[in-house]
Design an enzyme around this catalytic site. Sequence first.
Site, mmCIF file in Angstrom:
data_model
loop_
_atom_site.group_PDB
_atom_site.id
_atom_site.type_symbol
_atom_site.label_atom_id
_atom_site.label_comp_id
_atom_site.label_asym_id
_atom_site.label_seq_id
_atom_site.Cartn_x
_atom_site.Cartn_y
_atom_site.Cartn_z
ATOM 1 N N ARG A 1 6.029 10.597 6.289
ATOM 2 C CA ARG A 1 6.576 10.101 7.551
ATOM 3 C C ARG A 1 6.264 11.145 8.616
ATOM 4 O O ARG A 1 6.321 12.355 8.353
ATOM 5 C CB ARG A 1 8.092 9.908 7.469
ATOM 6 C CG ARG A 1 8.543 8.705 6.651
ATOM 7 C CD ARG A 1 8.200 7.372 7.343
ATOM 8 N NE ARG A 1 8.686 6.217 6.634
ATOM 9 C CZ ARG A 1 7.989 5.531 5.721
ATOM 10 N NH1 ARG A 1 6.754 5.895 5.408
ATOM 11 N NH2 ARG A 1 8.508 4.466 5.133
ATOM 12 N N HIS B 1 -0.696 4.214 9.865
ATOM 13 C CA HIS B 1 0.313 3.941 8.827
ATOM 14 C C HIS B 1 -0.117 2.732 7.968
ATOM 15 O O HIS B 1 0.596 1.731 7.876
ATOM 16 C CB HIS B 1 1.683 3.699 9.472
ATOM 17 C CG HIS B 1 2.835 3.948 8.535
ATOM 18 N ND1 HIS B 1 4.046 4.420 8.922
ATOM 19 C CD2 HIS B 1 2.952 3.760 7.187
ATOM 20 C CE1 HIS B 1 4.864 4.520 7.893
ATOM 21 N NE2 HIS B 1 4.212 4.112 6.808
HETATM 22 C C1 DGY Z 1 6.363 2.601 2.713
HETATM 23 O O1 DGY Z 1 6.394 1.702 1.878
HETATM 24 O O2 DGY Z 1 7.329 3.328 2.962
HETATM 25 C C2 DGY Z 1 5.100 2.761 3.455
HETATM 26 O O3 DGY Z 1 5.087 3.896 4.246
HETATM 27 C C3 DGY Z 1 4.853 1.535 4.291
HETATM 28 O O4 DGY Z 1 5.825 1.469 5.280
#
Ligand code: DGY
Length: 320
Positions: free
Chosen positions: A238, A286
């Site tokens: 993240r 992402h």
């Molecule tokens: C997750 O599954 O957390 C991936 O980052 C996709 O959002």
Amino acid sequence: MENKKYTVMASGKMRQCAYDALKDKVNLLSWQQGGRMPQEQFDAWLAQADAIFSISNFKANEELLAKAPKLKVIAQSAVGYDNIDVAACHAHGVRVGNTPGVLVDDVADLSYALLIDSARRIVKAHAHVASGLWGQRKPFGVTTALAGKTLGIIGMGDIGSAIAKRAQVSKMKVVYHNRHQRADDAALNVTYVSQDELLATSDFVLVAVTLNPSTKGMLNAAAFAKMKPGACFINISRGGVVDTDALYAALKSGQLAYAALDVTDPEPLPGDHKLLTLDNITITPHIASYTSETRDAMAMLTVDNILAALQGQEMPAEVK
Ligand code: DGY
């Protein structure tokens, strides 16, 4: 399940397979036209919802829970759930689901691709060719071998270990840091080290931790200063685990040779963001789990989580 006894709202467009699986079983409120759902619509559906099929595009906190008197479950179609205050949900009797497991290989593949790109500059090489410069002037400096180098993985869970296996195919040595040493690390052929040792000895540092109060901003100026000069940095977890200004400074000064990121802070990253002015960075939007096979599998696991929770059964993947 008794037909249409429950109302399920989706917080955005659902995969078709999930829509088809739910539409005859529940009263399904789904924003299938895509794009951002107006807040009034979201709130109106929330007031009736027994379950939310979440595409991670809202914050589940006290404020939201206060507007959701019937809510029994939030099933997030993602493995990460940093947008959800799990303790608050549990205090309101709302169960939380996510989608671990099904995305491991695809996320590991994209992570490995970013690792290779940080060493071999594939995206920059394409831009060089596309701008008509092939043969006219030298490209973008010499690239770096993976074989014989050390990859340091911060956060060695299922995804981290799948990345380690791929890196070992490239003859890399893999060290890792977790809160706790893994019992199977000898079998995985990876070595447990402190975070400082990992930063000091790795040629490539890859972050795969979840975002929570203890990991927020953990890759800050002090951490980048501890890294080997000229190391590469890869983030697939993240954006919030990184101090973006510190990353920018470390790339600008050359302390880091390159960064390859699938996640950023903020997200989406504006096109005029300063990170995009750098030559030594690759950013993808992402997309690590974004294959049709995996997104379908995540959507169907989300459906299974919802149906199980609504019937008071064990959920296939519950966040406890
Ligand atoms: C997750 O599954 O957390 C991936 O980052 C996709 O959002």
